[in-house]
Design a protein around this motif. Structure first.
Motif, short mmCIF file in Angstrom:
data_model
loop_
_atom_site.label_atom_id
_atom_site.label_comp_id
_atom_site.label_asym_id
_atom_site.label_seq_id
_atom_site.Cartn_x
_atom_site.Cartn_y
_atom_site.Cartn_z
N PHE A 113 0.86 -1.18 0.00
CA PHE A 113 0.00 0.00 0.00
C PHE A 113 0.90 1.24 0.00
O PHE A 113 1.68 1.44 0.94
CB PHE A 113 -0.92 -0.02 1.22
N SER A 114 0.78 2.05 -1.04
CA SER A 114 1.74 3.14 -1.22
C SER A 114 1.12 4.21 -2.13
O SER A 114 0.04 4.02 -2.69
CB SER A 114 3.03 2.57 -1.83
N ALA A 115 1.81 5.34 -2.25
CA ALA A 115 1.32 6.43 -3.11
C ALA A 115 2.48 7.33 -3.51
O ALA A 115 3.44 7.50 -2.75
CB ALA A 115 0.25 7.25 -2.39
N SER A 116 2.36 7.93 -4.69
CA SER A 116 3.44 8.78 -5.20
C SER A 116 3.64 10.04 -4.37
O SER A 116 4.74 10.58 -4.31
CB SER A 116 3.14 9.17 -6.65
N TRP A 117 2.57 10.53 -3.71
CA TRP A 117 2.66 11.78 -2.95
C TRP A 117 3.27 11.58 -1.56
O TRP A 117 3.52 12.54 -0.83
CB TRP A 117 1.28 12.42 -2.79
N CYS A 118 3.52 10.34 -1.20
CA CYS A 118 3.97 9.98 0.16
C CYS A 118 5.49 9.89 0.20
O CYS A 118 6.08 8.99 -0.40
CB CYS A 118 3.33 8.66 0.56
N GLY A 119 6.14 10.83 0.90
CA GLY A 119 7.59 10.84 1.01
C GLY A 119 8.18 9.55 1.55
O GLY A 119 9.11 8.98 0.95
N PRO A 120 7.68 9.03 2.69
CA PRO A 120 8.21 7.76 3.20
C PRO A 120 8.05 6.61 2.20
O PRO A 120 8.89 5.72 2.14
CB PRO A 120 7.37 7.52 4.47
N CYS A 121 6.97 6.64 1.42
CA CYS A 121 6.77 5.60 0.39
C CYS A 121 7.84 5.72 -0.69
O CYS A 121 8.42 4.71 -1.13
CB CYS A 121 5.39 5.74 -0.26
N GLN A 122 8.11 6.95 -1.12
CA GLN A 122 9.13 7.18 -2.15
C GLN A 122 10.49 6.65 -1.69
O GLN A 122 11.27 6.14 -2.50
CB GLN A 122 9.23 8.68 -2.46
N ARG A 123 10.77 6.77 -0.38
CA ARG A 123 12.05 6.28 0.13
C ARG A 123 12.07 4.76 0.30
O ARG A 123 13.10 4.12 0.14
CB ARG A 123 12.37 6.97 1.46
N PHE A 124 10.89 4.19 0.61
CA PHE A 124 10.85 2.75 0.86
C PHE A 124 10.77 1.93 -0.42
O PHE A 124 11.31 0.82 -0.49
CB PHE A 124 9.66 2.40 1.77
N THR A 125 10.11 2.45 -1.45
CA THR A 125 9.91 1.69 -2.68
C THR A 125 11.21 1.16 -3.28
O THR A 125 11.29 -0.02 -3.66
CB THR A 125 9.13 2.53 -3.72
N PRO A 126 12.29 1.96 -3.38
CA PRO A 126 13.55 1.40 -3.92
C PRO A 126 14.12 0.27 -3.06
O PRO A 126 14.74 -0.67 -3.59
CB PRO A 126 14.49 2.60 -3.94
N ILE A 127 13.91 0.35 -1.75
CA ILE A 127 14.38 -0.71 -0.85
C ILE A 127 13.63 -2.01 -1.14
O ILE A 127 14.22 -3.08 -1.27
CB ILE A 127 14.20 -0.29 0.62
N LEU A 128 12.30 -1.88 -1.27
CA LEU A 128 11.49 -3.05 -1.57
C LEU A 128 11.83 -3.61 -2.95
O LEU A 128 11.87 -4.83 -3.15
CB LEU A 128 10.00 -2.68 -1.48
N ALA A 129 12.07 -2.72 -3.91
CA ALA A 129 12.41 -3.16 -5.27
C ALA A 129 13.70 -3.98 -5.28
O ALA A 129 13.80 -4.99 -5.99
CB ALA A 129 12.53 -1.95 -6.19
N GLU A 130 14.67 -3.56 -4.49
CA GLU A 130 15.93 -4.29 -4.43
C GLU A 130 15.72 -5.69 -3.87
O GLU A 130 16.27 -6.67 -4.38
CB GLU A 130 16.93 -3.51 -3.56
#
Length: 569
Positions: A46-63
């Motif tokens: 559960f995430s969104a483009s406008w969410c700063g913490p999401c923007q930081r976490f998404t690359p971690i999850l992608a890795e």
């Protein structure tokens, strides 16, 4: 991290199906059948483009995803909280996994409810059977990455046990060597085997070059490092880079005289967790035996430079004794004079020699115009200042030490103050911030007529007692508290009140807001600890309660106050 295990089991195909939609999307808009998830562990992201913490976490999850997905038994499904389809598409284009179609609002909303989504990013992890493994997937991924797979409580406990074992058997190799790397790098890019560092005192330097405090400390550390090397001391520093901007970090590394982990090396994140990093800069000292000698000597180096070496417990005892001796002989001049800087200024810029303040109680006021709690506290301080000056004109002065970002902001804020200041950008401000360990503003330090520090808690004392707190000594505060004890004599120890279901107990409370009149209260409250409910004695007892209450401007604009010190949220 608190493990959260939900024993609920879901039929994944059922919860992802809605009338007219029986597919998921790839980021190229290709449709994928929901039945492709059969036999796989699934993460609902559960995430969104406008969410700063999401923007930081998404690359971690992608890795993590890219490391696990070749095995074919793990998939992630993006559940968007974006408000328009264009934002969804742009954000999803950076993700290597699947997504609920943006148009399928019904499924997205039902999944939010099903997995108790109260904030994002949120990652619910399910077993192949549909059983919920955990809803704390974000924490597990951050803490353990792909090593956390299959993300069960048993696996998390196994990793925790391994961490404890590693701490008991810590060595320089266990800290710095990874499966793919047994070296650090020099500023010219050469690989230096970690074996060459064994037997040395090694400083692990956690730093983000974009932080001003780190940039300032790096210059200090360079000087200390150079002097220790010139003396032939057996010491090395290893830089632990925390920046995201790769190009600027490369330039920084080229200017450093010590060694470094490679940029974006996974060991950096592991060391952050291992040493429970809480502040920057941090310089962890590892002794010649590979054990941690000190968790952070940055402050010691700031205060004592090369004299802090070799950072042993015995050395810190010695430094403490030196600090106590300095404090015992502290004068106002030793606090406020540095080199040729021997003055403060009035509004308008007129210089006032520090010598003219000797013999007075001087309040050092650390504050800034951009800080809402500082602006809220300022009227209280001005009121107390005028009342104290009216009683005894020549015994008190305040000196403003600004954390403002520019001269104009400083000028605007200082213009509303009736006292003195250090000039904007004066180097003494940084020195005094370190000396008095200023971690939040507003902060008010009281220096007595002798030049000795009376208290670092004068901000609290002004908030509680106003001008009555002067001269802020321990003896004066005891007098006030004795009077407050007298005020409460005759009040019942417990009361009931129509505004609350539980019995209320007479309690000492520093600062609170009354849940009846919504006004600020001090010292005494009728309090329900279970419900965190306060009643001012005036409200609880009517005319029998004679403690005054007053309204205070509440902090806002993204700042929080814990009752003592206000810091940025």
């Amino acid at each position: 991290m608190a493990d959260s295990v939900d024993v609920t089991t879901h039929d994944v195909l059922s919860i992802l199906s809605s009338p007219g939609t029986h597919f998921l999307l790839k980021n190229n808009a290709d449709q994928v059948g929901i039945d492709s998830l059969k036999g796989k562990k699934i993460g609902f992201y559960f995430s969104a483009s406008w969410c700063g913490p999401c923007q930081r976490f998404t690359p971690i999850l992608a890795e993590v995803y890219n490391e696990l997905s070749p095995n074919g038994d793990f998939e992630v499904v993006f559940v968007s909280a974006d408000e328009d389809e264009e934002a969804f598409k742009n954000y999803f284009s950076k993700m290597p996994w699947l997504a609920i179609p943006f148009s399928d609002t019904e499924t997205r909303n039902s999944l939010d409810e099903l997995f108790h989504v109260n904030g994002i990013p949120h990652l619910a992890l399910l077993h192949e059977t549909g059983k919920v493994i955990t809803e704390d997937g974000v924490d597990i991924i951050r803490d353990y990455g792909a090593e956390g797979y299959p993300f069960t409580s048993e696996r998390v406990q196994e990793l925790k046990d391994q961490e404890e074992e590693a701490k008991r058997n810590q060595s320089l190799r266990s800290l710095l060597v990874s499966r793919s790397r047994d070296f650090v790098i020099s500023s010219d890019g050469n690989k230096i085997p970690i074996s060459e560092l064994e037997g040395k005192t090694v400083g692990l330097y956690f730093c983000a070059t974009s932080y001003r405090s780190c940039a300032l400390f790096t210059q200090k550390l360079k000087d200390v490092y150079k002097k220790l090397k010139e003396k032939g001391e057996n010491i090395e520093v290893v830089f632990i880079p925390l920046d995201d901007e790769e190009e600027s970090l490369k330039k920084e590394l080229e200017s450093l005289p010590w060694l470094s982990l490679p940029i974006k090396d996974k060991t950096c994140a592991k060391l952050i967790q291992y040493f429970e990093l809480s502040e920057l800069p941090t310089l962890v000292i590892i002794g010649p035996d590979g054990k941690t000698l000190h968790p952070n000597v940055a402050e010691a180096i700031e205060d004592h430079g090369i004299d802090a070496y070799p950072f042993t417990p015995e050395k810190f005892v010695e430094l403490d004794e030196i600090a106590k001796a300095k404090e015992a002989t502290q004068t106002l001049e030793s606090v406020l004079v540095s080199g040729g800087q021997d003055f403060v200024i009035k509004n308008g810029g007129e210089k006032i020699p520090v010598s003219e303040l000797e013999g007075k109680t001087v309040l050092l006021y650390f504050s800034a115009h951009w800080c809402p709690p500082c602006r809220a506290f300022l009227p209280k301080l001005i009121d107390a200042y005028h009342k104290i000056k009216a009683q005894d004109k020549d015994t008190l002065e305040v000196v403003f030490l600004s954390s403002d970002r520019d001269q104009d902001s400083f000028d605007e804020f200082f213009a509303g103050m009736p006292w003195l200041a250090l000039p904007f950008g004066d180097s003494r401000k940084e020195i005094l911030s370190r000396k008095f360990k200023v971690s939040g503003i507003p902060m008010l330090v009281a220096i007595g007529p002798s030049g000795r520090t009376v208290t670092k808690e004068a901000r609290d004392l002004i908030g509680l007692y106003g001008a009555d707190a002067y001269p802020f000594t321990e003896e004066r505060i005891k007098e006030i508290e004795a009077k407050n004890d007298d005020i409460a004599k005759g009040w019942p120890e417990k009361v009931t009140h129509e505004t609350h279901e539980h019995e209320l107990v007479l309690s000492r409370r520093r600062i609170y807001y009354c849940d009846d009149c919504n006004k600020e209260g001090h010292i005494w409250s009728y309090f329900c600890e279970e419900c965190d409910f306060d009643l001012h004695p005036n409200c609880a007892l009517g005319d029998k309660g004679s403690v005054n209450s007053k309204e205070e401007e509440k902090p806002n604009d993204g700042w929080v106050c814990d009752g003592d010190v206000c810091t940025k949220a």
